[in-house]
Design a protein around this motif. Structure first.
Motif, PDB file in Angstrom:
ATOM      1  N   UNK A   1       0.828  -1.208   0.000  1.00 18.50           N
ATOM      2  CA  UNK A   1       0.000   0.000   0.000  1.00 18.50           C
ATOM      3  C   UNK A   1       0.863   1.258   0.000  1.00 18.50           C
ATOM      4  N   UNK A   2       1.967   1.218   0.734  1.00 20.50           N
ATOM      5  CA  UNK A   2       2.871   2.366   0.765  1.00 20.50           C
ATOM      6  C   UNK A   2       3.500   2.628  -0.593  1.00 20.50           C
ATOM      7  N   UNK A   3       3.896   1.566  -1.279  1.00 25.56           N
ATOM      8  CA  UNK A   3       4.486   1.716  -2.608  1.00 25.56           C
ATOM      9  C   UNK A   3       3.475   2.320  -3.578  1.00 25.56           C
ATOM     10  N   UNK A   4       2.249   1.845  -3.527  1.00 29.18           N
ATOM     11  CA  UNK A   4       1.189   2.385  -4.395  1.00 29.18           C
ATOM     12  C   UNK A   4       0.930   3.846  -4.047  1.00 29.18           C
ATOM     13  N   UNK A   5       0.904   4.156  -2.764  1.00 27.71           N
ATOM     14  CA  UNK A   5       0.652   5.527  -2.325  1.00 27.71           C
ATOM     15  C   UNK A   5       1.749   6.467  -2.833  1.00 27.71           C
ATOM     16  N   UNK A   6       3.001   6.003  -2.844  1.00 31.42           N
ATOM     17  CA  UNK A   6       4.105   6.834  -3.361  1.00 31.42           C
ATOM     18  C   UNK A   6       3.833   7.212  -4.815  1.00 31.42           C
ATOM     19  N   UNK A   7       3.420   6.249  -5.611  1.00 28.66           N
ATOM     20  CA  UNK A   7       3.143   6.517  -7.032  1.00 28.66           C
ATOM     21  C   UNK A   7       1.990   7.501  -7.164  1.00 28.66           C
ATOM     22  N   UNK A   8       0.919   7.259  -6.427  1.00 29.30           N
ATOM     23  CA  UNK A   8      -0.276   8.089  -6.573  1.00 29.30           C
ATOM     24  C   UNK A   8      -0.079   9.502  -6.034  1.00 29.30           C
ATOM     25  N   UNK A   9       0.619   9.633  -4.913  1.00 26.49           N
ATOM     26  CA  UNK A   9       0.745  10.944  -4.282  1.00 26.49           C
ATOM     27  C   UNK A   9       1.873  11.795  -4.862  1.00 26.49           C
ATOM     28  N   UNK A  10       2.923  11.152  -5.353  1.00 32.24           N
ATOM     29  CA  UNK A  10       4.050  11.928  -5.882  1.00 32.24           C
ATOM     30  C   UNK A  10       3.974  12.131  -7.382  1.00 32.24           C
TER      31      UNK A  10
ATOM     32  N   UNK B   1       3.896  -3.607  -9.142  1.00 27.35           N
ATOM     33  CA  UNK B   1       3.521  -2.290  -8.615  1.00 27.35           C
ATOM     34  C   UNK B   1       2.471  -1.638  -9.502  1.00 27.35           C
ATOM     35  N   UNK B   2       2.637  -1.736 -10.818  1.00 28.75           N
ATOM     36  CA  UNK B   2       1.665  -1.123 -11.730  1.00 28.75           C
ATOM     37  C   UNK B   2       0.281  -1.751 -11.565  1.00 28.75           C
ATOM     38  N   UNK B   3       0.239  -3.052 -11.312  1.00 30.74           N
ATOM     39  CA  UNK B   3      -1.044  -3.712 -11.058  1.00 30.74           C
ATOM     40  C   UNK B   3      -1.705  -3.126  -9.821  1.00 30.74           C
ATOM     41  N   UNK B   4      -0.927  -2.940  -8.770  1.00 33.26           N
ATOM     42  CA  UNK B   4      -1.461  -2.352  -7.546  1.00 33.26           C
ATOM     43  C   UNK B   4      -1.963  -0.938  -7.755  1.00 33.26           C
ATOM     44  N   UNK B   5      -1.219  -0.165  -8.526  1.00 30.99           N
ATOM     45  CA  UNK B   5      -1.614   1.218  -8.816  1.00 30.99           C
ATOM     46  C   UNK B   5      -2.911   1.233  -9.624  1.00 30.99           C
ATOM     47  N   UNK B   6      -3.014   0.359 -10.600  1.00 32.20           N
ATOM     48  CA  UNK B   6      -4.230   0.295 -11.429  1.00 32.20           C
ATOM     49  C   UNK B   6      -5.439  -0.087 -10.596  1.00 32.20           C
TER      50      UNK B   6
ATOM     51  N   UNK C   1      -5.816   0.378  -7.357  1.00 32.89           N
ATOM     52  CA  UNK C   1      -6.123   1.491  -6.453  1.00 32.89           C
ATOM     53  C   UNK C   1      -6.870   2.596  -7.190  1.00 32.89           C
ATOM     54  N   UNK C   2      -6.430   2.897  -8.405  1.00 35.66           N
ATOM     55  CA  UNK C   2      -7.125   3.936  -9.191  1.00 35.66           C
ATOM     56  C   UNK C   2      -8.543   3.498  -9.529  1.00 35.66           C
ATOM     57  N   UNK C   3      -8.699   2.235  -9.899  1.00 31.41           N
ATOM     58  CA  UNK C   3     -10.030   1.716 -10.213  1.00 31.41           C
ATOM     59  C   UNK C   3     -10.937   1.745  -8.995  1.00 31.41           C
ATOM     60  N   UNK C   4     -10.394   1.367  -7.853  1.00 32.66           N
ATOM     61  CA  UNK C   4     -11.181   1.380  -6.615  1.00 32.66           C
ATOM     62  C   UNK C   4     -11.570   2.804  -6.244  1.00 32.66           C
ATOM     63  N   UNK C   5     -10.676   3.750  -6.459  1.00 31.45           N
ATOM     64  CA  UNK C   5     -10.975   5.143  -6.153  1.00 31.45           C
ATOM     65  C   UNK C   5     -12.076   5.675  -7.065  1.00 31.45           C
ATOM     66  N   UNK C   6     -12.039   5.289  -8.328  1.00 27.26           N
ATOM     67  CA  UNK C   6     -13.043   5.761  -9.288  1.00 27.26           C
ATOM     68  C   UNK C   6     -14.419   5.175  -9.012  1.00 27.26           C
ATOM     69  N   UNK C   7     -14.448   3.921  -8.588  1.00 26.91           N
ATOM     70  CA  UNK C   7     -15.732   3.258  -8.369  1.00 26.91           C
ATOM     71  C   UNK C   7     -16.182   3.314  -6.923  1.00 26.91           C
ATOM     72  N   UNK C   8     -15.311   3.813  -6.046  1.00 24.68           N
ATOM     73  CA  UNK C   8     -15.665   3.881  -4.638  1.00 24.68           C
ATOM     74  C   UNK C   8     -15.670   2.528  -3.960  1.00 24.68           C
TER      75      UNK C   8
END
Length: 88
Positions: free
Chosen positions: A13-22, A40-45, A47-54
């Motif tokens: 989660x921290x690695x994904x957060x670094x990509x999303x926040x920075x 890592x890219x899978x995790x980022x994708x 997270x972005x999908x979850x954020x978009x769909x809530x």
């Protein structure tokens, strides 16, 4: 063939957060952390999908607040319909 490493949820989660926040590219963050870029890219994708769909993970307090807000929303909609039916 290299040994497969397991990372705990907090690290992932921290690695994904670094990509999303920075805004750094996942490839750069993956190199810095020594993880596979695709993982890592899978995790980022996700997270972005979850954020978009809530549909991201919620804590217990967040789930309770969401349930309370949904119930309140339903009550207010019902009251609105009743008031609309009463007015001429």
């Amino acid at each position: 063939m290299g040994k497969r490493r397991n990372y705990d949820a907090e690290f992932r989660e921290g690695a994904v957060r670094i990509v999303l926040e920075t805004g750094k590219p996942a490839a750069e963050v993956a190199r810095d952390l020594g993880v596979h870029e695709g993982t890592l890219q899978t995790g980022v994708s996700r997270a972005r999908g979850a954020a978009e769909t809530g549909t991201g993970p919620l804590g217990e307090a967040e789930r309770e607040e969401l349930a309370r807000l949904r119930a309140e929303n339903q009550r207010l909609r019902k009251e609105t319909v009743e008031l609309e039916m009463e007015s001429p």
